[in-house]
Design an enzyme around this catalytic site. Sequence first.
Site, PDB file in Angstrom:
ATOM      1  N   HIS A 184      -4.067   8.796  -1.560  1.00 11.22           N
ATOM      2  CA  HIS A 184      -3.308   9.956  -1.099  1.00 11.22           C
ATOM      3  C   HIS A 184      -4.028  11.291  -1.318  1.00 11.22           C
ATOM      4  CE1 HIS A 184      -0.119   7.148  -0.625  1.00 11.22           C
ATOM      5  NE2 HIS A 184       0.824   8.043  -0.490  1.00 11.22           N
TER       6      HIS A 184
ATOM      7  N   GLU B  81       2.487   6.819  12.474  1.00  8.74           N
ATOM      8  CA  GLU B  81       1.473   7.837  12.757  1.00  8.74           C
ATOM      9  C   GLU B  81       0.700   7.571  14.040  1.00  8.74           C
ATOM     10  OE1 GLU B  81       2.091   6.710   9.750  1.00  8.74           O
ATOM     11  OE2 GLU B  81       2.495   8.482   8.531  1.00  8.74           O
TER      12      GLU B  81
END
Lengths: 365, 329
Positions: free
Chosen positions: B132, B63
Amino acid sequence: MPTMATPPATQRNLAANLPDQTLRKWLRDMLLIREFEVRSMQAYQNRKIGGFLHIYIGQEAVAVGVIAALGRDDPIITAYRDHGHALARGMDPKHCMAEMFGRIGGCAKGKGGSMHMFDKTNQMFGGHGIVGAQCPLGVGLAFATKYLDEVINSGASSRVTTCFLGDGALNQGAFHEAMNLAGILDLPIVFVCENNGYSMGTSVDRGTTMAHQITAKALAYGIEHASIDGMDVMTVYDGVKPVVDRCRETSRPAFLELRTYRYKGHSMSDPRKYRTKEQEQQYEAADPIDRLANFLMTQHNLAQKEYDALVKEIRAQVREAIKWAEASPPPGSEELYTDVYADVWGPYLGTSQPPMLDETQQDQA
Amino acid sequence: MSTTRLIEFRDALREGMSEEMRRDPSVFLMGEEVAQYQGAYKVSRGMLQEFGPQRVIDTPISESGFAGLGIGAAMMGLRPIIEFMSWSFSLVAADQILNNAPKMLYMSGGQFKVPIVYRGNNGAGGQLGSTHSWSVESMYANVPGLKIAIPFDPYDAKGLIKTAIRDDNPVFFLESERLLSVKGDVPEAEYLIPLGQATVRRTGSDCTIVSFGRPLYFCMEAAETLASDGIDCEVIDGRTIRPLDIETIVRSVCKTNCCVVVDQSWPFASIAAEVAAQVHERCFDDLDHHVVRVHSDDVPPAYAYNLEQEMLPNARKICEAVRTVTYNA
Ligand SMILES: Cc1ncc(C[n+]2csc(CCOP(=O)(O)OP(=O)(O)O)c2C)c(N)n1
Ligand SMILES: [Mg+2]
């Protein structure tokens, strides 16, 4: 599958065969950087420059030699020790100095400072203050030049991005992600690691595995690599030029270690207690400016008188830059709110109006 | 009237991106599993086939690397769309998206724009646990130089993503996994929705409810329940968080004289806290009751179904808040 790279067979004597005026230009550029940095330190001590100041003295051959191996349209990006790269790339010292003085005449209108030198005209995509963070950006520049050439202009990839980094950045995740992406995506980028032996007070062997051979990092990514003596500008050019050319041709990344030394402390507040005077003197004895000057004197008939005149001319130029920077006004308070967004939807659309906006409204009323 | 079709949220997003990619070759899509896998949530289904591997690009799980790559590409003049599989994973790219993207223009004295869209799922997906289930909007909204859009339905998803791609600033585009299969009417013809323009989802006269993104569905549900009790709510969809269309909110509050703000992120230093503060500053004399906020509870999201449900904003909590501010408790 990326092929396992081998160190390039350095082509010898590329630099030695360049025209006399090119080598003299390199000497001039290195002298300019050195003088600029000496005067920056003074200005810092006189509190004309604020924040952090990282001095490039000792490393001049790297910026000048590497940039000499690039084309005018090749983007470069670097970390916060960035004045040398900006000047070698062609930034006027006036704008560089004014930036550090926090003046409107600075390359970023005084909004970037010493660590954040940007110069679009000269394809300099910044000094960057966060260690390693410029590496993914560099990969993006390389991605974009290739995309522009291939996808938009239906031609061949033609530009090479150079991403400078310090040895300390080798320990950042961003660097490793950038190397992997560059390798996987076949991007035309050369990572130039300026290994000056230290990140702040941490010698490279205290912070990095395989410190004796940092090119091993590149091996893991299947990226061509080489170690080059960064204290001699001609050696730098000879080592870098073939790599850049090959990168342009093959669109494959490369990683270069440039072995160099910063003569001064990490920043202005560093007393350098972690190393010895003897070590410093040893490097200073092999000074890159002296080395090129000697070469030009012995091989190119550079006269001592000419050299002295050059030094004098550069002193005057930097003195002029300082004067110019001092005369440049600080950015007006309207600059506080410009460049936050590309379009003008205004500042924070929230509660407290900034006082100077109230004033302008009063003025208009 | 142009024809409309009933399509899924994810299809609306894809249509928006694809139209922009057809229109402007400098737009490309990059992220994990966006190409060969056809998108982790099938948002980019078919895009690789249409645009090819140079413009729809798979990345490794990296990322920080590809979030930063996008910024460099944007500085060079391209218009990247960077997909985060989830905004929860944007945290490992925080330095790039918060420190580089929104500050480059300023630090460079106006030289380098960063026209980039970061997009992906935001908010609780459904029992994904603490790591998450991030709602990043409150945390990221604190940073000047970026914009945040948070679409409610397929129509807005398409109209807003197209505008976001054309915007010259970094735009964080927050989708919800829970909404991707929601269907809605989307015109065949092209349209754009400006950033910074709220919309009234339901008109009413008794209480203003302000929200963004998925919780708006709970607001609408609450408004129906309350209507049967004779409390007539006006529901405002902010659509974008930065810029915040405070004018539309203020106009409504001046009419209803009370306000509830519903925000799926945590209460401390949140979007709702910001909206409440601004409403108090702007509507102090019009308010019959101070603004009441409905949030996720101030705890990490739990895995257990009941605990997660308990934690999130819902219609019951919103009804309670509205009854409080309208003195119907
Ligand atoms: C992510 C991050 N951590 C820490 C710092 C503070 N810091 C600034 S420079 C530096 C040392 C970096 O050394 P190196 O990469 O070798 O570059 P050099 O200073 O030698 O040019 C540190 C730790 C920072 N700027 N960014
Ligand atoms: Mg170092």
